[in-house]
Write a protein that holds these residues in place. Structure first.
Motif, PDB file in Angstrom:
ATOM      1  N   VAL A 160      -8.521   2.005  -6.692  1.00 60.49           N
ATOM      2  CA  VAL A 160      -7.210   1.396  -6.409  1.00 60.49           C
ATOM      3  C   VAL A 160      -7.378  -0.059  -5.975  1.00 60.49           C
ATOM      4  CG1 VAL A 160      -5.081   1.581  -5.047  1.00 60.49           C
ATOM      5  CG2 VAL A 160      -6.268   3.669  -5.781  1.00 60.49           C
ATOM      6  N   LEU A 161      -8.269  -0.293  -5.005  1.00 58.09           N
ATOM      7  CA  LEU A 161      -8.475  -1.654  -4.483  1.00 58.09           C
ATOM      8  C   LEU A 161      -9.973  -1.990  -4.494  1.00 58.09           C
ATOM      9  CD1 LEU A 161      -6.116  -1.323  -1.342  1.00 58.09           C
ATOM     10  CD2 LEU A 161      -5.522  -2.293  -3.571  1.00 58.09           C
ATOM     11  N   PRO A 162     -10.548  -2.124  -5.703  1.00 57.12           N
ATOM     12  CA  PRO A 162     -11.994  -2.371  -5.757  1.00 57.12           C
ATOM     13  C   PRO A 162     -12.400  -3.692  -5.106  1.00 57.12           C
ATOM     14  CG  PRO A 162     -11.003  -2.539  -7.947  1.00 57.12           C
ATOM     15  CD  PRO A 162      -9.940  -2.026  -7.036  1.00 57.12           C
ATOM     16  N   THR A 175      -0.050  -2.908   7.930  1.00 57.65           N
ATOM     17  CA  THR A 175       0.709  -1.765   7.404  1.00 57.65           C
ATOM     18  C   THR A 175      -0.277  -0.657   7.036  1.00 57.65           C
ATOM     19  OG1 THR A 175       2.314  -3.288   6.474  1.00 57.65           O
ATOM     20  CG2 THR A 175       2.333  -1.051   5.589  1.00 57.65           C
ATOM     21  N   TYR A 176       0.050   0.566   7.436  1.00 61.35           N
ATOM     22  CA  TYR A 176      -0.784   1.714   7.087  1.00 61.35           C
ATOM     23  C   TYR A 176      -0.191   2.416   5.866  1.00 61.35           C
ATOM     24  CZ  TYR A 176      -2.363   6.540   7.143  1.00 61.35           C
ATOM     25  OH  TYR A 176      -2.834   7.758   6.759  1.00 61.35           O
ATOM     26  N   ILE A 177      -1.014   2.656   4.864  1.00 60.81           N
ATOM     27  CA  ILE A 177      -0.536   3.349   3.656  1.00 60.81           C
ATOM     28  C   ILE A 177      -1.378   4.606   3.418  1.00 60.81           C
ATOM     29  CG2 ILE A 177      -0.067   3.149   1.174  1.00 60.81           C
ATOM     30  CD1 ILE A 177       0.049   0.062   1.679  1.00 60.81           C
ATOM     31  N   ASP A 178      -0.695   5.748   3.528  1.00 58.15           N
ATOM     32  CA  ASP A 178      -1.330   7.058   3.400  1.00 58.15           C
ATOM     33  C   ASP A 178      -1.145   7.530   1.956  1.00 58.15           C
ATOM     34  OD1 ASP A 178      -1.955   9.744   3.434  1.00 58.15           O
ATOM     35  OD2 ASP A 178      -0.625  10.262   5.100  1.00 58.15           O
ATOM     36  N   THR A 179      -2.180   7.321   1.115  1.00 59.80           N
ATOM     37  CA  THR A 179      -2.010   7.666  -0.310  1.00 59.80           C
ATOM     38  C   THR A 179      -2.027   9.175  -0.538  1.00 59.80           C
ATOM     39  OG1 THR A 179      -4.359   7.519  -0.854  1.00 59.80           O
ATOM     40  CG2 THR A 179      -3.062   5.492  -1.049  1.00 59.80           C
ATOM     41  N   LEU A 236       1.739   2.135  -7.944  1.00 62.69           N
ATOM     42  CA  LEU A 236       2.571   2.011  -6.734  1.00 62.69           C
ATOM     43  C   LEU A 236       1.742   1.537  -5.542  1.00 62.69           C
ATOM     44  CD1 LEU A 236       4.809   5.230  -6.601  1.00 62.69           C
ATOM     45  CD2 LEU A 236       5.576   2.853  -6.564  1.00 62.69           C
ATOM     46  N   GLN A 237       0.528   2.111  -5.405  1.00 52.24           N
ATOM     47  CA  GLN A 237      -0.340   1.764  -4.269  1.00 52.24           C
ATOM     48  C   GLN A 237      -0.754   0.295  -4.331  1.00 52.24           C
ATOM     49  OE1 GLN A 237      -3.220   4.864  -4.928  1.00 52.24           O
ATOM     50  NE2 GLN A 237      -1.762   6.438  -4.280  1.00 52.24           N
ATOM     51  N   ARG A 238      -1.038  -0.192  -5.539  1.00 56.36           N
ATOM     52  CA  ARG A 238      -1.431  -1.614  -5.677  1.00 56.36           C
ATOM     53  C   ARG A 238      -0.263  -2.526  -5.319  1.00 56.36           C
ATOM     54  NH1 ARG A 238      -4.852  -0.708 -11.144  1.00 56.36           N
ATOM     55  NH2 ARG A 238      -6.782  -0.056 -10.134  1.00 56.36           N
ATOM     56  N   GLN A 239       0.957  -2.117  -5.724  1.00 59.01           N
ATOM     57  CA  GLN A 239       2.145  -2.917  -5.356  1.00 59.01           C
ATOM     58  C   GLN A 239       2.294  -2.967  -3.842  1.00 59.01           C
ATOM     59  OE1 GLN A 239       5.525  -1.118  -7.309  1.00 59.01           O
ATOM     60  NE2 GLN A 239       4.693  -1.569  -9.323  1.00 59.01           N
ATOM     61  N   ALA A 276       0.024  -2.709  -1.625  1.00 55.98           N
ATOM     62  CA  ALA A 276      -1.054  -3.467  -0.968  1.00 55.98           C
ATOM     63  C   ALA A 276      -0.986  -4.957  -1.264  1.00 55.98           C
ATOM     64  CB  ALA A 276      -2.408  -2.922  -1.416  1.00 55.98           C
ATOM     65  N   ALA A 277      -0.122  -5.335  -2.228  1.00 60.92           N
ATOM     66  CA  ALA A 277      -0.132  -6.719  -2.723  1.00 60.92           C
ATOM     67  C   ALA A 277       0.169  -7.757  -1.643  1.00 60.92           C
ATOM     68  CB  ALA A 277       0.824  -6.867  -3.894  1.00 60.92           C
ATOM     69  N   ARG A 278       0.939  -7.335  -0.622  1.00 60.99           N
ATOM     70  CA  ARG A 278       1.284  -8.307   0.429  1.00 60.99           C
ATOM     71  C   ARG A 278       0.113  -8.575   1.387  1.00 60.99           C
ATOM     72  NH1 ARG A 278       5.382  -5.314   3.099  1.00 60.99           N
ATOM     73  NH2 ARG A 278       5.007  -3.742   1.528  1.00 60.99           N
ATOM     74  N   GLY A 279      -0.920  -7.735   1.337  1.00 58.86           N
ATOM     75  CA  GLY A 279      -2.079  -7.916   2.223  1.00 58.86           C
ATOM     76  C   GLY A 279      -1.820  -7.367   3.608  1.00 58.86           C
ATOM     77  N   SER A 280      -2.793  -7.520   4.505  1.00 60.54           N
ATOM     78  CA  SER A 280      -2.717  -6.956   5.858  1.00 60.54           C
ATOM     79  C   SER A 280      -2.387  -5.471   5.814  1.00 60.54           C
ATOM     80  CB  SER A 280      -1.682  -7.695   6.709  1.00 60.54           C
ATOM     81  OG  SER A 280      -2.006  -9.052   6.788  1.00 60.54           O
TER      82      SER A 280
END
Ligand code: DC
Length: 210
Positions: free
Chosen positions: A125-127, A29-33, A104-107, A109-113
């Motif tokens: 955000v994702l250290p 999944t691509y997430i554009d913050t 919101l961004q951490r939520q 990303a929580a599923r991974g991939s």
């Protein structure tokens, strides 16, 4: 295979183009913050409300096709204007806005991939991301790419103005007090100034596979 990939860098370095292609190739999944800061900025401009009020109850959704929805409304094209770019860099300085969007961004990303791009993904955000990329290109090259992009869409633009806007936005994003644009100590720097899109994608996929 690296499951959580963070891509940071200055405006116009190619983060979203590259991240989108890598995500499709990996089935991630691509997430554009940046689109999320743009969404807050658009709603501030349209509603006249304070950025803190907007951030506290805004609904932002990103779909598989990288479309952006604010409160259920498709704003994918509206968030790409120069006015929204400037306003996004302004709202991105506000601690409460960053806190809300970071949650919101951490939520998301929580599923991974996931491949998430932005300015502070590897640092804040994702250290613990499995792979961190810091993607750069010279200001001249970033201005040239943006100019060509607008030309292809039939939009007239002045390359010197574009360069100045890019430099001003980088300065504001790098010098703000909270979560400034910065390379994480464990990020891999990739300078795309003299690289093609395919070359950058290949390099990131190689790093993701190690
Ligand atoms: O990547 P972009 O140009 O769409 O981002 C818009 C603005 O949002 C940019 O000026 C910096 C800010 N931003 C941020 O502060 N942190 C992020 N993680 C992503 C974007």
């Amino acid at each position: 295979m690296k499951k959580i990939i963070a891509v940071d860098g200055p405006a116009g370095a190619g983060k979203s183009t590259i991240s989108k292609i890598c995500a499709a190739r990996l089935g991630y999944t691509y997430i554009d913050t940046g689109a999320m800061y743009r969404a807050v900025a658009l709603k501030v401009l349209q509603s006249g409300k304070d950025a803190v009020d907007v951030a506290s109850d805004i609904q932002i959704e990103l779909d598989e096709a990288a479309r952006v929805f604010v409160d259920g409304r498709d704003v994918t094209n509206q968030i790409r204007t120069p006015e929204v770019s400037r306003a996004a860099s302004d709202v991105a300085k506000i601690g409460f806005v960053r806190k809300r969007l970071t949650e919101l961004q951490r939520q998301m990303a929580a599923r991974g991939s996931v491949i998430m791009d932005g300015r502070d993904i590897g640092t804040q955000v994702l250290p613990n991301a499995d792979l961190k990329i810091f993607l750069t290109a010279s200001a001249d090259e970033r201005a040239r790419r943006r100019f060509e992009e607008l030309k292809a869409k039939g939009i007239a633009a002045d390359i010197d103005n574009i360069r100045e806007e890019i430099i001003a936005r980088d300065k504001q994003d790098s010098e703000r007090e909270i979560a400034p644009l910065a390379q994480a100590a464990d990020a891999v720097p990739v300078d795309s100034t003299r690289m093609t899109i395919d070359e950058v994608v290949a390099e990131i996929l190689r790093l993701a596979a190690c």
